[in-house]
Motif scaffolding. Structure first.
Motif, PDB file in Angstrom:
ATOM      1  N   GLN A  50       9.117  -3.555   4.011  1.00  0.00           N
ATOM      2  CA  GLN A  50      10.100  -4.729   3.801  1.00  0.00           C
ATOM      3  C   GLN A  50      11.298  -5.299   4.049  1.00  0.00           C
ATOM      4  O   GLN A  50      11.104  -6.471   4.208  1.00  0.00           O
ATOM      5  N   THR A  51      11.729  -4.103   5.442  1.00  0.00           N
ATOM      6  CA  THR A  51      12.467  -4.682   6.382  1.00  0.00           C
ATOM      7  C   THR A  51      12.334  -5.842   7.061  1.00  0.00           C
ATOM      8  O   THR A  51      12.154  -6.268   7.247  1.00  0.00           O
ATOM      9  N   ILE A  82       8.644   9.940   1.577  1.00  0.00           N
ATOM     10  CA  ILE A  82       7.927   9.483   3.026  1.00  0.00           C
ATOM     11  C   ILE A  82       7.508   8.427   2.583  1.00  0.00           C
ATOM     12  O   ILE A  82       7.459   6.673   4.067  1.00  0.00           O
ATOM     13  N   ALA A  83       6.787   8.003   1.656  1.00  0.00           N
ATOM     14  CA  ALA A  83       5.722   6.875   1.440  1.00  0.00           C
ATOM     15  C   ALA A  83       6.807   5.794   0.496  1.00  0.00           C
ATOM     16  O   ALA A  83       6.661   4.438   1.242  1.00  0.00           O
ATOM     17  N   ALA A  84       7.923   6.131   0.417  1.00  0.00           N
ATOM     18  CA  ALA A  84       8.478   5.113  -0.449  1.00  0.00           C
ATOM     19  C   ALA A  84       9.576   4.966   0.881  1.00  0.00           C
ATOM     20  O   ALA A  84       9.754   3.584   1.048  1.00  0.00           O
ATOM     21  N   ALA A  85       9.634   5.496   2.163  1.00  0.00           N
ATOM     22  CA  ALA A  85      10.639   5.666   2.939  1.00  0.00           C
ATOM     23  C   ALA A  85       9.429   3.937   3.472  1.00  0.00           C
ATOM     24  O   ALA A  85       9.819   3.008   4.554  1.00  0.00           O
ATOM     25  N   ILE A  86       8.019   4.375   3.831  1.00  0.00           N
ATOM     26  CA  ILE A  86       7.986   3.537   4.546  1.00  0.00           C
ATOM     27  C   ILE A  86       7.178   2.016   3.917  1.00  0.00           C
ATOM     28  O   ILE A  86       7.433   0.866   4.750  1.00  0.00           O
ATOM     29  N   ALA A  87       7.219   1.985   2.629  1.00  0.00           N
ATOM     30  CA  ALA A  87       7.525   0.690   1.696  1.00  0.00           C
ATOM     31  C   ALA A  87       8.607   0.059   2.550  1.00  0.00           C
ATOM     32  O   ALA A  87       9.309  -1.209   2.171  1.00  0.00           O
ATOM     33  N   GLN A 129       0.719  -1.381   0.083  1.00  0.00           N
ATOM     34  CA  GLN A 129      -0.275   0.125   0.002  1.00  0.00           C
ATOM     35  C   GLN A 129       0.876   1.165  -0.261  1.00  0.00           C
ATOM     36  O   GLN A 129       0.475   2.400  -0.722  1.00  0.00           O
ATOM     37  N   ALA A 130       1.902   1.078   0.713  1.00  0.00           N
ATOM     38  CA  ALA A 130       3.022   2.232   0.745  1.00  0.00           C
ATOM     39  C   ALA A 130       3.679   3.142  -0.605  1.00  0.00           C
ATOM     40  O   ALA A 130       3.823   3.522  -1.049  1.00  0.00           O
ATOM     41  N   LYS A 131       3.650   1.299  -1.433  1.00  0.00           N
ATOM     42  CA  LYS A 131       4.667   1.662  -2.501  1.00  0.00           C
ATOM     43  C   LYS A 131       3.326   2.335  -3.767  1.00  0.00           C
ATOM     44  O   LYS A 131       3.969   3.167  -4.579  1.00  0.00           O
TER      45      LYS A 131
END
Length: 472
Positions: free
Chosen positions: A323-324, A314-319, A295-297
């Motif tokens: 993943q981590t 910010i959204a990319a960092a959440i994604a 969803q973040a992606k």
């Protein structure tokens, strides 16, 4: 006084002196007889040997030793001097009583035509019979003490052995090793232990033996089997004494099995808890975090399309964080659910575990397998894996280790596993180690395997957790 009177007086004095000398001689023979008999009555002698001692000294002390013979009857068994003949019927007799019960008689025989000194010889025979009574009483006490000592030693050794890390097979062999020598006829006794449908037998057991003592083994009020001791049919045994000992050993086995059952239950609960957590991480939490990442992606793409680059970052960092987190959930789940163990075996599972720990905590973690180690029993493999896992996690969480090594080897029927770290180790003056729940479960698992588990301080720093178990 005329000459004839003097001669008469001298003759009378000589006769009196001769009589006195004879009496003294007989008295000396009696004293010597009693002294030698009492001196020779050692408790280490058998009844047969003591009877021979009596004959050796009593018969020569009789008035006519060349014609006298003797018989000792004890508990229905007759012991006779070498020169005894069934044709002699002229006898002196003394009853032998032990603890108030008639056990037999001491008899001295002469040919019918020979007289004997009834009062003097009867007193000697009574004295010898009294000595026999005292020896038999002491012998019975000594044998009772010896039997008691055998029983105490047997129970002590069995209880000491059951306190160690033993498999059921080894525990049963320990019982046979100490119980059978404590029996009345150890060279003839054999044993069988039946537990939960399994049957363990002593090395000398033969199926032809049917004369047995038996004690049931109950655990938590449920019958789990029995302990049986066998003798050949033609041998008697001390039912009350031996039955009590066998019952005591059965009780010890019951307590040991109850403790093993509690440990198995605790280990099973811990294992089930780990599996449940692993399943939750893999199937639920991991999937939810993965969904958040997707969803973040998708949000990142929409925000990028709208021209808001800061929010898109910010959204990319959440994604990326999601993943981590998904990868970490997978690693945790793999630790809790060791898939490699079921599919590839213990060696592959430990190698994969070392790789995961090294990647997660960024520390060197070596796995060394010195030769082919094949564990066909899945339960044994799982317990070994969990012990290594707990030791490594303890070293990281509590020891601050910066290097770990697992070594596995199997030589001469003994499997050895070591987990070595270079962390802080144990605090000086404190037990090795302070027993937390994780360490207790490690010890329970080791006992389930019949293995020994040691926690050792290393001179250069850190701790070695060393496990050893027999595989044959």
């Amino acid at each position: 006084m005329d000459e004839s009177a003097i001669e008469t007086r001298v003759a009378a004095d000589a006769g009196e002196a001769a009589d006195t000398g004879q009496v003294l001689h007989e008295r000396l023979k009696e004293i010597t007889c009693l002294y030698e008999i009492r001196r020779g009555m050692g408790l280490e002698l058998s009844v047969d040997e003591v009877c021979e001692q009596v004959f050796e000294h009593l018969v020569p002390a009789m008035q006519f030793p060349e014609m006298a013979s003797a018989v000792i009857e004890l508990d229905g068994t007759a012991f006779a001097s070498r020169n005894h003949s069934g044709r002699v019927t002229h006898l002196l007799q003394s009853t032998i009583r032990v603890n108030g019960k008639i056990r037999g008689h001491l008899q001295v025989f002469y040919p019918p035509e020979k007289p004997f000194l009834v009062p003097e010889e009867q007193r000697l025979i009574d004295a010898v019979a009294s000595d026999l009574e005292m020896w038999l009483e002491r012998k019975e006490i000594d044998e009772a003490l010896r039997e008691r000592l055998k029983e105490i030693t047997c129970l002590y050794e069995i209880r000491r052995g059951l306190g160690q890390e033993l498999s059921i097979d080894r525990a049963c062999q320990q019982v046979f090793e100490h119980l059978l020598p404590a029996m009345q006829f150890p060279e003839l006794a054999s044993g069988v232990i039946e537990l939960g449908g399994r049957r363990f037998v002593s090395a000398n057991h033969s199926e032809r033996r049917t004369h047995e003592l038996r004690s049931e083994i109950n655990v938590n009020n449920k019958s789990r089997g029995c302990l049986r001791v066998f003798y050949p049919d033609d041998k008697p045994f001390l039912v009350p004494e031996e039955q009590r000992l066998i019952d005591a050993v059965s009780t010890d086995l019951e307590r040991w099995l109850e403790r093993k059952l509690l440990e198995q239950t605790l280990v099973s609960i811990a294992e089930e808890h780990q599996r449940t957590l692993g399943q939750e991480l893999h199937d639920n939490l991991g999937q939810q975090i993965a969904a958040i990442g997707y969803q973040a992606k998708a949000l990142e793409k929409k925000i990028t399309a709208s021209g808001s680059s800061d929010v898109a970052t910010i959204a990319a960092a959440i994604a990326a964080q999601a993943q981590t987190a998904v990868m970490q959930c997978k690693q945790l789940a793999q630790g809790l659910l060791p898939f490699e163990l079921e599919t590839k075996g213990l060696t592959a599972a430990l190698q994969a575990f070392a790789s995961r720990i090294a990647a997660t905590y960024k520390i060197p973690f070596d796995f060394v397998c010195k030769n082919d180690v094949v564990i066909n029993d899945n339960n044994v493999a799982l317990n070994l894996y969990r012990i290594a896992q707990e030791a490594a996690n303890n070293a990281i969480r509590h020891g601050g280790t910066q290097h770990l090594r697992i070594s596995l080897a199997s030589e001469h029927g003994v499997l050895r596993m070591s987990i070595i770290d270079n962390g802080r180790g144990f605090a000086a003056g404190k037990p090795v180690p302070t027993p937390g729940m994780g360490i207790k479960i490690m010890k329970y698992r080791a006992r389930q395997l019949g293995a020994t588990l040691h926690f050792l301080r290393r001179p250069e720093g850190g701790v070695e957790v060393r496990l050893e178990m027999r595989t044959v």
